[in-house]
Design a protein around this motif. Structure first.
Motif, PDB file in Angstrom:
ATOM      1  N   LYS A  13     -45.998   7.133 -49.980  1.00 17.95           N
ATOM      2  CA  LYS A  13     -46.947   7.156 -50.809  1.00 17.95           C
ATOM      3  C   LYS A  13     -46.267   6.254 -52.393  1.00 17.95           C
ATOM      4  CE  LYS A  13     -48.811  11.540 -52.514  1.00 17.95           C
ATOM      5  NZ  LYS A  13     -48.882  13.058 -52.978  1.00 17.95           N
ATOM      6  N   ALA A  14     -45.310   7.078 -52.152  1.00 17.56           N
ATOM      7  CA  ALA A  14     -44.657   6.043 -53.617  1.00 17.56           C
ATOM      8  C   ALA A  14     -45.182   5.067 -53.599  1.00 17.56           C
ATOM      9  CB  ALA A  14     -42.628   6.812 -54.072  1.00 17.56           C
ATOM     10  N   ALA A  15     -44.816   4.471 -52.670  1.00 12.79           N
ATOM     11  CA  ALA A  15     -44.969   2.541 -52.323  1.00 12.79           C
ATOM     12  C   ALA A  15     -46.836   2.530 -53.087  1.00 12.79           C
ATOM     13  CB  ALA A  15     -45.083   2.440 -51.104  1.00 12.79           C
ATOM     14  N   ARG A  16     -47.377   3.699 -52.431  1.00 10.30           N
ATOM     15  CA  ARG A  16     -48.837   3.132 -52.433  1.00 10.30           C
ATOM     16  C   ARG A  16     -49.186   3.241 -54.195  1.00 10.30           C
ATOM     17  NH1 ARG A  16     -52.781   6.793 -52.989  1.00 10.30           N
ATOM     18  NH2 ARG A  16     -51.862   8.179 -52.511  1.00 10.30           N
ATOM     19  N   LEU A  17     -48.618   4.460 -54.901  1.00 12.06           N
ATOM     20  CA  LEU A  17     -48.844   4.794 -56.072  1.00 12.06           C
ATOM     21  C   LEU A  17     -47.859   3.616 -57.238  1.00 12.06           C
ATOM     22  CD1 LEU A  17     -48.565   9.231 -55.519  1.00 12.06           C
ATOM     23  CD2 LEU A  17     -50.359   7.835 -55.643  1.00 12.06           C
ATOM     24  N   ALA A  18     -47.035   3.039 -56.664  1.00 12.67           N
ATOM     25  CA  ALA A  18     -46.544   2.697 -58.136  1.00 12.67           C
ATOM     26  C   ALA A  18     -46.819   1.308 -57.945  1.00 12.67           C
ATOM     27  CB  ALA A  18     -44.467   1.954 -56.945  1.00 12.67           C
ATOM     28  N   ARG A  19     -47.925   0.735 -56.916  1.00  7.68           N
ATOM     29  CA  ARG A  19     -48.599  -0.032 -56.904  1.00  7.68           C
ATOM     30  C   ARG A  19     -49.685  -0.016 -58.390  1.00  7.68           C
ATOM     31  NH1 ARG A  19     -50.765  -2.947 -51.205  1.00  7.68           N
ATOM     32  NH2 ARG A  19     -51.804  -4.410 -52.649  1.00  7.68           N
ATOM     33  N   ARG A  20     -49.662  -1.286 -58.914  1.00  6.36           N
ATOM     34  CA  ARG A  20     -50.556  -1.866 -60.267  1.00  6.36           C
ATOM     35  C   ARG A  20     -51.906  -3.522 -59.660  1.00  6.36           C
ATOM     36  NH1 ARG A  20     -49.189   2.825 -60.580  1.00  6.36           N
ATOM     37  NH2 ARG A  20     -47.598   3.291 -62.271  1.00  6.36           N
ATOM     38  N   PRO A  21     -52.482  -2.633 -59.840  1.00  2.18           N
ATOM     39  CA  PRO A  21     -53.582  -1.383 -60.587  1.00  2.18           C
ATOM     40  C   PRO A  21     -53.477  -0.775 -59.237  1.00  2.18           C
ATOM     41  CG  PRO A  21     -55.176  -2.498 -60.161  1.00  2.18           C
ATOM     42  CD  PRO A  21     -54.075  -3.460 -59.969  1.00  2.18           C
ATOM     43  N   ARG A  22     -53.163   0.770 -60.208  1.00  2.00           N
ATOM     44  CA  ARG A  22     -53.072   2.242 -58.889  1.00  2.00           C
ATOM     45  C   ARG A  22     -54.336   1.537 -57.596  1.00  2.00           C
ATOM     46  NH1 ARG A  22     -51.009   7.672 -60.994  1.00  2.00           N
ATOM     47  NH2 ARG A  22     -49.588   7.133 -59.494  1.00  2.00           N
ATOM     48  N   VAL A  23     -53.936   2.488 -56.898  1.00  2.00           N
ATOM     49  CA  VAL A  23     -54.701   1.963 -55.223  1.00  2.00           C
ATOM     50  C   VAL A  23     -54.685   3.909 -54.753  1.00  2.00           C
ATOM     51  CG1 VAL A  23     -55.125   0.765 -53.153  1.00  2.00           C
ATOM     52  CG2 VAL A  23     -53.472   0.229 -54.976  1.00  2.00           C
ATOM     53  N   SER A  24     -56.151   4.137 -54.477  1.00  2.00           N
ATOM     54  CA  SER A  24     -56.293   5.259 -53.943  1.00  2.00           C
ATOM     55  C   SER A  24     -56.345   4.979 -52.082  1.00  2.00           C
ATOM     56  CB  SER A  24     -57.828   5.905 -54.213  1.00  2.00           C
ATOM     57  OG  SER A  24     -59.072   5.056 -53.481  1.00  2.00           O
ATOM     58  N   GLN A  25     -56.098   6.881 -52.099  1.00  2.00           N
ATOM     59  CA  GLN A  25     -55.896   6.765 -50.392  1.00  2.00           C
ATOM     60  C   GLN A  25     -57.320   5.883 -49.346  1.00  2.00           C
ATOM     61  OE1 GLN A  25     -55.554   9.869 -49.202  1.00  2.00           O
ATOM     62  NE2 GLN A  25     -53.074  10.509 -49.144  1.00  2.00           N
ATOM     63  N   THR A  26     -58.347   6.047 -50.568  1.00  2.00           N
ATOM     64  CA  THR A  26     -59.300   5.611 -49.669  1.00  2.00           C
ATOM     65  C   THR A  26     -59.524   3.586 -50.366  1.00  2.00           C
ATOM     66  OG1 THR A  26     -60.543   7.810 -50.587  1.00  2.00           O
ATOM     67  CG2 THR A  26     -62.153   6.007 -50.300  1.00  2.00           C
ATOM     68  N   ASP A  27     -58.512   3.223 -51.332  1.00  2.00           N
ATOM     69  CA  ASP A  27     -58.835   2.344 -50.924  1.00  2.00           C
ATOM     70  C   ASP A  27     -57.753   1.696 -49.798  1.00  2.00           C
ATOM     71  OD1 ASP A  27     -60.625   2.391 -52.874  1.00  2.00           O
ATOM     72  OD2 ASP A  27     -59.064   1.994 -54.691  1.00  2.00           O
ATOM     73  N   TRP A  64     -43.663  -4.347 -47.869  1.00  2.00           N
ATOM     74  CA  TRP A  64     -42.429  -4.050 -47.408  1.00  2.00           C
ATOM     75  C   TRP A  64     -42.110  -5.045 -45.542  1.00  2.00           C
ATOM     76  CZ3 TRP A  64     -42.203   1.846 -45.836  1.00  2.00           C
ATOM     77  CH2 TRP A  64     -41.516   2.762 -46.756  1.00  2.00           C
ATOM     78  N   THR A  65     -40.221  -5.330 -45.331  1.00  3.44           N
ATOM     79  CA  THR A  65     -40.461  -5.768 -45.170  1.00  3.44           C
ATOM     80  C   THR A  65     -40.555  -4.951 -43.510  1.00  3.44           C
ATOM     81  OG1 THR A  65     -38.157  -5.637 -44.795  1.00  3.44           O
ATOM     82  CG2 THR A  65     -38.300  -7.092 -46.353  1.00  3.44           C
ATOM     83  N   GLU A  66     -40.400  -6.650 -42.207  1.00  4.43           N
ATOM     84  CA  GLU A  66     -40.712  -5.555 -40.704  1.00  4.43           C
ATOM     85  C   GLU A  66     -39.981  -4.415 -40.829  1.00  4.43           C
ATOM     86  OE1 GLU A  66     -43.255  -7.009 -38.551  1.00  4.43           O
ATOM     87  OE2 GLU A  66     -43.985  -7.608 -40.467  1.00  4.43           O
ATOM     88  N   ASP A  67     -38.864  -4.285 -41.548  1.00  4.52           N
ATOM     89  CA  ASP A  67     -37.821  -3.531 -40.865  1.00  4.52           C
ATOM     90  C   ASP A  67     -37.355  -2.478 -41.737  1.00  4.52           C
ATOM     91  OD1 ASP A  67     -37.349  -4.768 -43.383  1.00  4.52           O
ATOM     92  OD2 ASP A  67     -34.646  -5.320 -42.135  1.00  4.52           O
ATOM     93  N   SER A  68     -38.485  -2.348 -42.390  1.00  2.00           N
ATOM     94  CA  SER A  68     -38.969  -1.570 -43.775  1.00  2.00           C
ATOM     95  C   SER A  68     -38.733   0.319 -43.393  1.00  2.00           C
ATOM     96  CB  SER A  68     -39.230  -1.582 -45.343  1.00  2.00           C
ATOM     97  OG  SER A  68     -38.850  -2.487 -45.681  1.00  2.00           O
ATOM     98  N   GLY A  75     -33.033   6.333 -42.521  1.00  4.91           N
ATOM     99  CA  GLY A  75     -32.046   7.251 -43.416  1.00  4.91           C
ATOM    100  C   GLY A  75     -31.513   6.113 -44.963  1.00  4.91           C
ATOM    101  N   GLY A  76     -32.039   4.763 -45.047  1.00  2.68           N
ATOM    102  CA  GLY A  76     -32.104   4.024 -45.469  1.00  2.68           C
ATOM    103  C   GLY A  76     -33.642   4.102 -46.840  1.00  2.68           C
ATOM    104  N   ASP A  77     -33.766   2.989 -46.884  1.00  7.61           N
ATOM    105  CA  ASP A  77     -34.151   2.331 -48.739  1.00  7.61           C
ATOM    106  C   ASP A  77     -35.254   1.253 -47.957  1.00  7.61           C
ATOM    107  OD1 ASP A  77     -34.082   5.105 -50.053  1.00  7.61           O
ATOM    108  OD2 ASP A  77     -32.676   3.148 -51.241  1.00  7.61           O
ATOM    109  N   PRO A  78     -36.547   1.231 -47.691  1.00  2.00           N
ATOM    110  CA  PRO A  78     -37.900  -0.075 -47.900  1.00  2.00           C
ATOM    111  C   PRO A  78     -37.370  -1.366 -48.675  1.00  2.00           C
ATOM    112  CG  PRO A  78     -39.095   1.695 -49.171  1.00  2.00           C
ATOM    113  CD  PRO A  78     -37.336   2.565 -48.511  1.00  2.00           C
ATOM    114  N   ALA A  79     -37.354  -2.222 -48.157  1.00  2.00           N
ATOM    115  CA  ALA A  79     -36.940  -3.265 -48.596  1.00  2.00           C
ATOM    116  C   ALA A  79     -38.310  -4.031 -49.133  1.00  2.00           C
ATOM    117  CB  ALA A  79     -35.970  -4.551 -48.051  1.00  2.00           C
ATOM    118  N   MET A  80     -38.272  -4.835 -50.237  1.00  2.00           N
ATOM    119  CA  MET A  80     -40.160  -5.545 -50.406  1.00  2.00           C
ATOM    120  C   MET A  80     -39.854  -6.885 -49.537  1.00  2.00           C
ATOM    121  SD  MET A  80     -41.756  -3.539 -52.102  1.00  2.00           S
ATOM    122  CE  MET A  80     -42.665  -3.740 -52.861  1.00  2.00           C
TER     123      MET A  80
END
Length: 169
Positions: A13-27, A64-68, A75-80
């Motif tokens: 969710k955080a990654a979707r909300l961080a996209r610019r322009p912002r993207v809705s769940q519907t989009d 995100w990368t394939e292993d994200s 417990g880690g973080d995703p990689a772009m």
């Protein structure tokens, strides 16, 4: 494990909300060829109810990368992904296919296809096979996939032949 899925949902969710322009769940749902409720499940605490293929497709769409996904679940973080790693998603006409199949058709490399008739008439049905591999498959990987398909094709031809015998009786 449930907390890992909840954390994964929060990260998606955080990654979707961080996209610019912002993207809705519907989009996002429209881009992936899934329903909005699928996005809601993935971003909520029900991500475990969504197929792994769909979760991976969403992660790729978020760049995100394939292993994200595995990284977040551990417990880690995703990689772009870098620009070279980002998948090219080409549109597929609405054929009534499942979202998983539609996504794979958009992102993989088609290596071959074949139609197997299940009887003498068109109305008897067909099995349609699309042989696909990774976009960056090496010649050795393509040959390995082709060899596996040749073996599977014999079985599919046998099914079609059996259907012909049933139709004739």
């Amino acid at each position: 494990m449930d907390s890992d899925f909840a954390r994964l949902g929060e990260q998606l969710k955080a990654a979707r909300l961080a996209r610019r322009p912002r993207v809705s769940q519907t989009d996002a749902a429209a881009a992936l060829g899934v329903g909005r409720s699928t996005i809601q499940k993935m971003e909520g605490d029900s991500v475990g109810q969504v197929t792994r293929t769909t979760v991976q497709a969403y992660a790729r769409w978020l760049h995100w990368t394939e292993d994200s996904v595995d990284r977040v679940l551990a417990g880690g973080d995703p990689a772009m992904a870098t620009d070279g790693e980002k998948p090219t998603i080409r549109p597929v006409p609405d054929l009534g296919l499942s979202p998983d199949v539609e996504y794979e058709l958009r992102t993989g490399k088609v290596l071959g296809s074949q139609v197997f008739n299940l009887g003498p008439d068109d109305s008897d049905g067909q099995i349609i096979v699309v042989l696909q591999g990774k976009k960056d498959a090496t010649p050795e990987e393509v040959e390995r996939i082709a060899a596996r398909y040749r073996k599977a094709r014999r079985h599919l031809q046998g099914i079609a032949s059996e259907a012909d015998e049933v139709a004739e009786s």
